[in-house]
Design a protein around this motif. Structure first.
Motif, PDB file in Angstrom:
ATOM      1  N   GLN A   1      62.315   1.598  15.154  1.00 35.72           N
ATOM      2  CA  GLN A   1      62.975   0.315  15.341  1.00 35.72           C
ATOM      3  C   GLN A   1      61.993  -0.744  15.847  1.00 35.72           C
ATOM      4  N   LEU A   2      61.009  -0.318  16.673  1.00 34.57           N
ATOM      5  CA  LEU A   2      59.988  -1.243  17.171  1.00 34.57           C
ATOM      6  C   LEU A   2      59.224  -1.882  16.021  1.00 34.57           C
ATOM      7  N   VAL A   3      58.870  -1.069  15.037  1.00 35.66           N
ATOM      8  CA  VAL A   3      58.106  -1.578  13.899  1.00 35.66           C
ATOM      9  C   VAL A   3      58.968  -2.485  13.039  1.00 35.66           C
ATOM     10  N   LEU A   4      60.224  -2.128  12.855  1.00 36.52           N
ATOM     11  CA  LEU A   4      61.127  -2.946  12.055  1.00 36.52           C
ATOM     12  C   LEU A   4      61.397  -4.291  12.723  1.00 36.52           C
TER      13      LEU A   4
ATOM     14  N   GLY B   1      58.975  -7.601  16.966  1.00 33.81           N
ATOM     15  CA  GLY B   1      58.821  -8.414  18.166  1.00 33.81           C
ATOM     16  C   GLY B   1      58.531  -7.594  19.402  1.00 33.81           C
ATOM     17  N   GLY B   2      58.509  -6.257  19.259  1.00 35.72           N
ATOM     18  CA  GLY B   2      58.191  -5.386  20.376  1.00 35.72           C
ATOM     19  C   GLY B   2      59.332  -5.130  21.329  1.00 35.72           C
ATOM     20  N   HIS B   3      60.570  -5.509  20.961  1.00 33.96           N
ATOM     21  CA  HIS B   3      61.701  -5.346  21.868  1.00 33.96           C
ATOM     22  C   HIS B   3      62.263  -3.925  21.788  1.00 33.96           C
ATOM     23  N   LEU B   4      62.369  -3.281  22.950  1.00 37.68           N
ATOM     24  CA  LEU B   4      63.005  -1.972  23.002  1.00 37.68           C
ATOM     25  C   LEU B   4      64.514  -2.133  22.916  1.00 37.68           C
ATOM     26  N   PRO B   5      65.194  -1.263  22.189  1.00 36.85           N
ATOM     27  CA  PRO B   5      66.662  -1.374  22.075  1.00 36.85           C
ATOM     28  C   PRO B   5      67.356  -1.333  23.434  1.00 36.85           C
TER      29      PRO B   5
ATOM     30  N   MET C   1      59.746  -4.526  26.755  1.00 34.65           N
ATOM     31  CA  MET C   1      58.851  -4.901  25.663  1.00 34.65           C
ATOM     32  C   MET C   1      57.797  -3.833  25.463  1.00 34.65           C
ATOM     33  N   VAL C   2      57.433  -3.616  24.228  1.00 31.04           N
ATOM     34  CA  VAL C   2      56.274  -2.801  23.878  1.00 31.04           C
ATOM     35  C   VAL C   2      55.299  -3.739  23.179  1.00 31.04           C
ATOM     36  N   TYR C   3      54.068  -3.795  23.679  1.00 32.75           N
ATOM     37  CA  TYR C   3      53.118  -4.795  23.197  1.00 32.75           C
ATOM     38  C   TYR C   3      52.320  -4.341  21.981  1.00 32.75           C
ATOM     39  N   GLN C   4      52.361  -3.044  21.690  1.00 36.61           N
ATOM     40  CA  GLN C   4      51.608  -2.536  20.541  1.00 36.61           C
ATOM     41  C   GLN C   4      52.531  -1.645  19.697  1.00 36.61           C
ATOM     42  N   PRO C   5      53.581  -2.216  19.115  1.00 34.34           N
ATOM     43  CA  PRO C   5      54.597  -1.390  18.441  1.00 34.34           C
ATOM     44  C   PRO C   5      54.058  -0.521  17.315  1.00 34.34           C
ATOM     45  N   ALA C   6      53.179  -1.061  16.469  1.00 42.81           N
ATOM     46  CA  ALA C   6      52.680  -0.268  15.342  1.00 42.81           C
ATOM     47  C   ALA C   6      51.840   0.905  15.830  1.00 42.81           C
ATOM     48  N   ILE C   7      51.010   0.665  16.845  1.00 40.13           N
ATOM     49  CA  ILE C   7      50.167   1.732  17.393  1.00 40.13           C
ATOM     50  C   ILE C   7      51.033   2.804  18.051  1.00 40.13           C
ATOM     51  N   VAL C   8      52.029   2.373  18.799  1.00 35.20           N
ATOM     52  CA  VAL C   8      52.909   3.323  19.487  1.00 35.20           C
ATOM     53  C   VAL C   8      53.685   4.160  18.476  1.00 35.20           C
ATOM     54  N   GLU C   9      54.170   3.531  17.417  1.00 38.77           N
ATOM     55  CA  GLU C   9      54.918   4.289  16.396  1.00 38.77           C
ATOM     56  C   GLU C   9      54.023   5.341  15.756  1.00 38.77           C
TER      57      GLU C   9
END
Length: 542
Positions: free
Chosen positions: A33-36, A39-43, A47-55
């Motif tokens: 969901q972070l990647v989709l 904006g880095g918003h957790l449901p 905030m997650v500042y590096q969504p693609a890296i974290v995914e």
């Protein structure tokens, strides 16, 4: 012993959550969901500042939780908290959110699997972002300065993520942060000074000195009591010393040392420049150190074995060979109107007895008015004028009243000699700014403590010594041979270096001294406020 190990195993199992499949599902759902969202918003908030890296990090883990060892979690939380000592903000790494969740670990969390997943993701993002900031700096220098061209160590998500997973698995989590932190002694000096001034700010008063009067040795003045107190607060005098209003020799010695430590004229006279640094608050010193620690992080991974550092704000140059200080010199840099840019390039060659082809901007700004007032100035200062066909023209036969910079048809070339603006040698590192190191005939200006006098190039105080040091060939390029060549006045072919030496132009308002101290410098180009704002801003989603 067996009971202890059994208890620890039970604790780990409890921490691992009752339903691994549910936790795995939550991790996959949250990170995808972070990647989709982008904006880095957790449901569930945050905030997650590096969504693609974290995914990708959790994809490579098959969406298993990364942080299952309580002791390791506590260790990383302590590391994130200590980011404060690097001049960074623990809140950028979710510290308060993580601690709030961590404090509830032994009670029932609402939506336990989702809370566990949220904690795991925030801790991963915080750890990776802190590593990134240690490797690259937090503020983006290219956003602050369009001339900045240092490569900065690319943050390689796959490599760093893999290294983090390995560190978690083998229990070497501390080392990954230590390896990312700059190893330069200068960084450690600033880190220690940061702690020192924060300590002063927390426990000690600050005495501001009225700056309305220039204080001179032997003088009696009411402000001298405040001067004594301020120097005592900074450790230059004993707090129990006399509160006398007489500017005696003991106080002169302390003031001169303070001036030396701040790159000021060492004359014992307390004037505008000395007041500026005496009245620099602890908080201002803390911010200066934070800014310059980040500036060092920008380039720390770019440093090679042999390099030249020009600190623009400090009017100083250092030549490092085999990672130790080999030679240094005062320099002059660009004026506020014609600033020396921050960039790096490879030093290619030296040129002795150079000619100077004057840029059009300098012709219009400086030379043309002098030529029009007194055409003899052209000859007296060894300039040659050439028309568009390359033919030399006589300045005494021109109708100077008919020319402006818009219709001036001549190129201006200053010949080798004592009056040449480049002096007797220049050091070329090709770049789009047409900036280089060079000698100067205006050597008297090196007596000034603030030396922003050039049109952007860097003037070196002892250029012939520098040439000898760089060429490093006592048989063919001793100092006496270099001096003999320039005295001859004959133009010389370019002399190329036989090894790689990088020139790094930087802007540090705090810098080290040879004796292990730190100097604070005036922010001559006004770069610090924007750098501080970027450092204090919330991280961008990357």
């Amino acid at each position: 012993m067996l009971l202890l190990r059994t208890t620890m195993l039970l604790a780990a199992l409890i921490w691992a959550a009752p339903s691994q499949a549910d936790l795995q599902y939550e991790l996959q759902t949250i990170t995808e969901q972070l990647v989709l969202d982008a904006g880095g918003h957790l449901p569930s908030g945050g905030m997650v500042y590096q969504p693609a890296i974290v995914e990708e990090f959790y994809f490579d883990l098959a969406y298993q939780p990364a942080w299952q060892d309580r002791d390791q979690v506590a260790q990383v939380l302590a590391i994130l908290k200590d980011s404060y000592s690097d001049g960074l903000d623990p809140q950028d790494y979710h510290y308060s959110q993580l601690m709030a969740l961590w404090s509830q670990r032994d009670i029932d969390w609402p939506e336990r699997d989702r809370s566990r997943a949220r904690f795991d993701v925030l801790l991963t993002d915080g750890a990776l972002l802190y590593i990134r900031h240690l490797l690259q700096g937090k503020a983006d220098p290219k956003q602050l300065d369009p001339h900045f061209n240092y490569t900065r160590l690319d943050f390689e998500p796959k490599r760093i993520s893999a290294r983090l997973r390995e560190a978690i698995a083998d229990g070497s989590i501390v080392s990954i942060f230590e390896q990312a932190r700059p190893a330069q002694t200068f960084y450690q000096q600033m880190k220690a000074a940061l702690a020192y001034y924060r300590s002063l700010d927390a426990r000690q008063s600050f005495t501001s000195i009225p700056s309305d009067t220039v204080l001179k040795p032997g003088q009696t003045h009411a402000n001298i009591s405040a001067l004594r107190k301020r120097l005592a607060e900074l450790g230059y005098t004993d707090p129990s010393d006399s509160a006398s209003k007489v500017y005696d020799q003991q106080l002169v010695t302390a003031v001169r040392q303070f001036q030396a430590d701040h790159g000021l004229d060492i004359d014992g006279v307390v004037g505008r420049q000395s007041y500026a640094f005496l009245n620099m608050t602890y908080k201002q010193r803390v911010n200066s150190l934070r800014i310059n620690m980040d500036r060092l992080r920008w380039i720390a991974q770019d440093v090679t074995d042999d390099f030249i550092i020009v600190n623009i704000a400090g009017f100083e140059m250092y030549y490092m060979r085999n990672q130790r200080l080999f030679w240094e010199s005062p320099v002059m840099v660009g004026t506020i109107a014609h600033q020396t840019p921050v960039f790096t390039a490879r030093l290619k060659y030296l040129e002795f007895n150079p000619i100077w082809t004057v840029p059009r901007s300098i012709i219009g700004r400086s030379l043309l008015p002098k030529f029009k007032t007194n055409p003899q100035y052209v000859l007296d200062n060894n300039y040659h004028l050439y028309d568009r066909s390359g033919k030399q023209v006589d300045p005494l036969k021109l109708n100077w009243a008919s020319y402006s910079i818009n219709n001036f048809p001549f190129s201006v070339v200053q010949q080798p000699g004592e009056k040449n603006a480049l002096g007797r040698v220049k050091f070329i590192f090709p770049n789009r700014h047409a900036v280089y190191l060079h000698d100067t005939p205006a050597r008297n200006l090196f007596s000034r403590s603030a030396r922003a006098f050039s049109s952007g190039c860097v003037r070196v105080k002892h250029p012939l010594e520098f040439a000898e040091v760089l060429l490093d060939d006592s048989e063919n390029w001793s100092l006496s041979q270099v001096q003999g060549l320039v005295t001859s006045g004959k133009p010389k072919e370019r002399v190329y270096l036989d090894r790689d030496v990088d020139v790094m132009l930087m802007y540090w308002t705090t810098s080290p001294t040879r004796d292990g101290k730190l100097q604070f410098h005036a922010d001559i180009y006004g770069k610090d406020p924007a750098a501080l704002a970027a450092l204090n801003a919330r991280p961008r989603v990357l």
